[in-house]
Design a protein around this motif. Structure first.
Motif, PDB file in Angstrom:
ATOM      1  N   ILE A  71       0.856  -1.186   0.000  1.00  0.00           N
ATOM      2  CA  ILE A  71       0.000   0.000   0.000  1.00  0.00           C
ATOM      3  C   ILE A  71       0.892   1.235   0.000  1.00  0.00           C
ATOM      4  O   ILE A  71       2.098   1.145   0.213  1.00  0.00           O
ATOM      5  N   SER A  72       0.303   2.382  -0.212  1.00  0.00           N
ATOM      6  CA  SER A  72       1.083   3.615  -0.268  1.00  0.00           C
ATOM      7  C   SER A  72       1.458   4.086   1.144  1.00  0.00           C
ATOM      8  O   SER A  72       0.751   3.786   2.114  1.00  0.00           O
ATOM      9  N   PRO A  73       2.554   4.823   1.250  1.00  0.00           N
ATOM     10  CA  PRO A  73       2.921   5.383   2.555  1.00  0.00           C
ATOM     11  C   PRO A  73       1.814   6.273   3.140  1.00  0.00           C
ATOM     12  O   PRO A  73       1.612   6.290   4.351  1.00  0.00           O
ATOM     13  N   SER A  74       1.096   6.981   2.288  1.00  0.00           N
ATOM     14  CA  SER A  74       0.022   7.829   2.813  1.00  0.00           C
ATOM     15  C   SER A  74      -1.113   6.980   3.388  1.00  0.00           C
ATOM     16  O   SER A  74      -1.770   7.384   4.343  1.00  0.00           O
ATOM     17  N   SER A  75      -1.342   5.792   2.812  1.00  0.00           N
ATOM     18  CA  SER A  75      -2.362   4.893   3.368  1.00  0.00           C
ATOM     19  C   SER A  75      -1.948   4.421   4.758  1.00  0.00           C
ATOM     20  O   SER A  75      -2.774   4.352   5.672  1.00  0.00           O
ATOM     21  N   VAL A  76      -0.660   4.098   4.918  1.00  0.00           N
ATOM     22  CA  VAL A  76      -0.167   3.694   6.236  1.00  0.00           C
ATOM     23  C   VAL A  76      -0.386   4.833   7.227  1.00  0.00           C
ATOM     24  O   VAL A  76      -0.885   4.631   8.331  1.00  0.00           O
ATOM     25  N   GLY A  77      -0.041   6.046   6.815  1.00  0.00           N
ATOM     26  CA  GLY A  77      -0.240   7.205   7.689  1.00  0.00           C
ATOM     27  C   GLY A  77      -1.696   7.404   8.063  1.00  0.00           C
ATOM     28  O   GLY A  77      -2.016   7.704   9.212  1.00  0.00           O
ATOM     29  N   SER A  78      -2.589   7.209   7.109  1.00  0.00           N
ATOM     30  CA  SER A  78      -4.024   7.367   7.376  1.00  0.00           C
ATOM     31  C   SER A  78      -4.514   6.314   8.358  1.00  0.00           C
ATOM     32  O   SER A  78      -5.288   6.611   9.272  1.00  0.00           O
ATOM     33  N   ILE A  79      -4.063   5.083   8.159  1.00  0.00           N
ATOM     34  CA  ILE A  79      -4.471   3.987   9.054  1.00  0.00           C
ATOM     35  C   ILE A  79      -3.954   4.254  10.457  1.00  0.00           C
ATOM     36  O   ILE A  79      -4.681   4.107  11.443  1.00  0.00           O
ATOM     37  N   TRP A  80      -2.689   4.686  10.560  1.00  0.00           N
ATOM     38  CA  TRP A  80      -2.135   5.005  11.875  1.00  0.00           C
ATOM     39  C   TRP A  80      -2.905   6.144  12.524  1.00  0.00           C
ATOM     40  O   TRP A  80      -3.184   6.107  13.716  1.00  0.00           O
ATOM     41  N   ALA A  81      -3.250   7.161  11.754  1.00  0.00           N
ATOM     42  CA  ALA A  81      -3.983   8.308  12.301  1.00  0.00           C
ATOM     43  C   ALA A  81      -5.360   7.882  12.802  1.00  0.00           C
ATOM     44  O   ALA A  81      -5.790   8.296  13.879  1.00  0.00           O
ATOM     45  N   GLU A  82      -6.057   7.042  12.025  1.00  0.00           N
ATOM     46  CA  GLU A  82      -7.380   6.561  12.449  1.00  0.00           C
ATOM     47  C   GLU A  82      -7.289   5.765  13.745  1.00  0.00           C
ATOM     48  O   GLU A  82      -8.209   5.789  14.554  1.00  0.00           O
ATOM     49  N   ALA A  83      -6.167   5.053  13.932  1.00  0.00           N
ATOM     50  CA  ALA A  83      -5.982   4.249  15.138  1.00  0.00           C
ATOM     51  C   ALA A  83      -5.395   5.068  16.289  1.00  0.00           C
ATOM     52  O   ALA A  83      -5.235   4.552  17.392  1.00  0.00           O
ATOM     53  N   GLY A  84      -5.088   6.336  16.027  1.00  0.00           N
ATOM     54  CA  GLY A  84      -4.537   7.193  17.068  1.00  0.00           C
ATOM     55  C   GLY A  84      -3.058   6.949  17.338  1.00  0.00           C
ATOM     56  O   GLY A  84      -2.545   7.346  18.378  1.00  0.00           O
ATOM     57  N   LEU A  85      -2.377   6.283  16.409  1.00  0.00           N
ATOM     58  CA  LEU A  85      -0.952   6.022  16.586  1.00  0.00           C
ATOM     59  C   LEU A  85      -0.150   7.253  16.207  1.00  0.00           C
ATOM     60  O   LEU A  85      -0.407   7.878  15.186  1.00  0.00           O
ATOM     61  N   LYS A  86       0.820   7.592  17.028  1.00  0.00           N
ATOM     62  CA  LYS A  86       1.672   8.751  16.776  1.00  0.00           C
ATOM     63  C   LYS A  86       3.116   8.310  16.940  1.00  0.00           C
ATOM     64  O   LYS A  86       3.789   8.641  17.915  1.00  0.00           O
ATOM     65  N   LEU A  87       3.585   7.532  15.969  1.00  0.00           N
ATOM     66  CA  LEU A  87       4.913   6.953  16.080  1.00  0.00           C
ATOM     67  C   LEU A  87       6.014   7.993  16.073  1.00  0.00           C
ATOM     68  O   LEU A  87       7.101   7.748  16.595  1.00  0.00           O
ATOM     69  N   HIS A  88       5.746   9.170  15.525  1.00  0.00           N
ATOM     70  CA  HIS A  88       6.748  10.221  15.526  1.00  0.00           C
ATOM     71  C   HIS A  88       7.007  10.767  16.928  1.00  0.00           C
ATOM     72  O   HIS A  88       7.973  11.472  17.154  1.00  0.00           O
ATOM     73  N   LEU A  89       6.140  10.421  17.878  1.00  0.00           N
ATOM     74  CA  LEU A  89       6.318  10.902  19.244  1.00  0.00           C
ATOM     75  C   LEU A  89       7.033   9.888  20.132  1.00  0.00           C
ATOM     76  O   LEU A  89       7.243  10.146  21.311  1.00  0.00           O
ATOM     77  N   THR A  90       7.390   8.742  19.588  1.00  0.00           N
ATOM     78  CA  THR A  90       8.084   7.727  20.372  1.00  0.00           C
ATOM     79  C   THR A  90       9.590   7.832  20.165  1.00  0.00           C
ATOM     80  O   THR A  90      10.061   8.312  19.141  1.00  0.00           O
ATOM     81  N   LYS A  91      10.332   7.370  21.149  1.00  0.00           N
ATOM     82  CA  LYS A  91      11.787   7.398  21.058  1.00  0.00           C
ATOM     83  C   LYS A  91      12.320   6.105  20.450  1.00  0.00           C
ATOM     84  O   LYS A  91      13.478   6.006  20.134  1.00  0.00           O
ATOM     85  N   GLY A  92      11.487   5.143  20.314  1.00  0.00           N
ATOM     86  CA  GLY A  92      11.887   3.860  19.752  1.00  0.00           C
ATOM     87  C   GLY A  92      10.642   3.056  19.422  1.00  0.00           C
ATOM     88  O   GLY A  92       9.527   3.503  19.637  1.00  0.00           O
ATOM     89  N   SER A  93      10.855   1.912  18.895  1.00  0.00           N
ATOM     90  CA  SER A  93       9.708   1.065  18.600  1.00  0.00           C
ATOM     91  C   SER A  93      10.017  -0.352  19.048  1.00  0.00           C
ATOM     92  O   SER A  93      11.178  -0.721  19.246  1.00  0.00           O
ATOM     93  N   LYS A  94       8.991  -1.122  19.229  1.00  0.00           N
ATOM     94  CA  LYS A  94       9.141  -2.496  19.662  1.00  0.00           C
ATOM     95  C   LYS A  94       8.496  -3.395  18.617  1.00  0.00           C
ATOM     96  O   LYS A  94       7.501  -3.036  18.004  1.00  0.00           O
ATOM     97  N   VAL A  95       9.079  -4.537  18.447  1.00  0.00           N
ATOM     98  CA  VAL A  95       8.524  -5.527  17.542  1.00  0.00           C
ATOM     99  C   VAL A  95       7.807  -6.566  18.391  1.00  0.00           C
ATOM    100  O   VAL A  95       8.341  -7.043  19.388  1.00  0.00           O
TER     101      VAL A  95
END
Length: 63
Positions: A7-31
């Motif tokens: 899918i497009s990067p903008s679709s990923v961003g839209s899905i994250w936004a709808e889910a309330g995810l704000k990954l740009h505010l995290t200092k790291g990520s977990k798998v």
């Protein structure tokens, strides 16, 4: 993630936004170590794509 899901990067961003995810505010990520993680993500992305297509085509029937 977008490329892996086909899918497009903008679709990923839209899905994250709808889910309330704000990954740009995290200092790291977990798998996740959930063995069903990939299956669950694929299902969620599929549902989000279906929701998006029903907005584009009012009256479209879902799965």
């Amino acid at each position: 993630m977008a490329e892996a899901m086909g899918i497009s990067p903008s679709s990923v961003g839209s899905i994250w936004a709808e889910a309330g995810l704000k990954l740009h505010l995290t200092k790291g990520s977990k798998v996740s170590n959930d063995p069903l993680f990939e299956e669950k993500v694929t299902e969620i992305v599929g549902l989000a794509e279906w929701r998006g297509s029903s907005r584009i085509h009012p009256g479209a029937s879902g799965p």
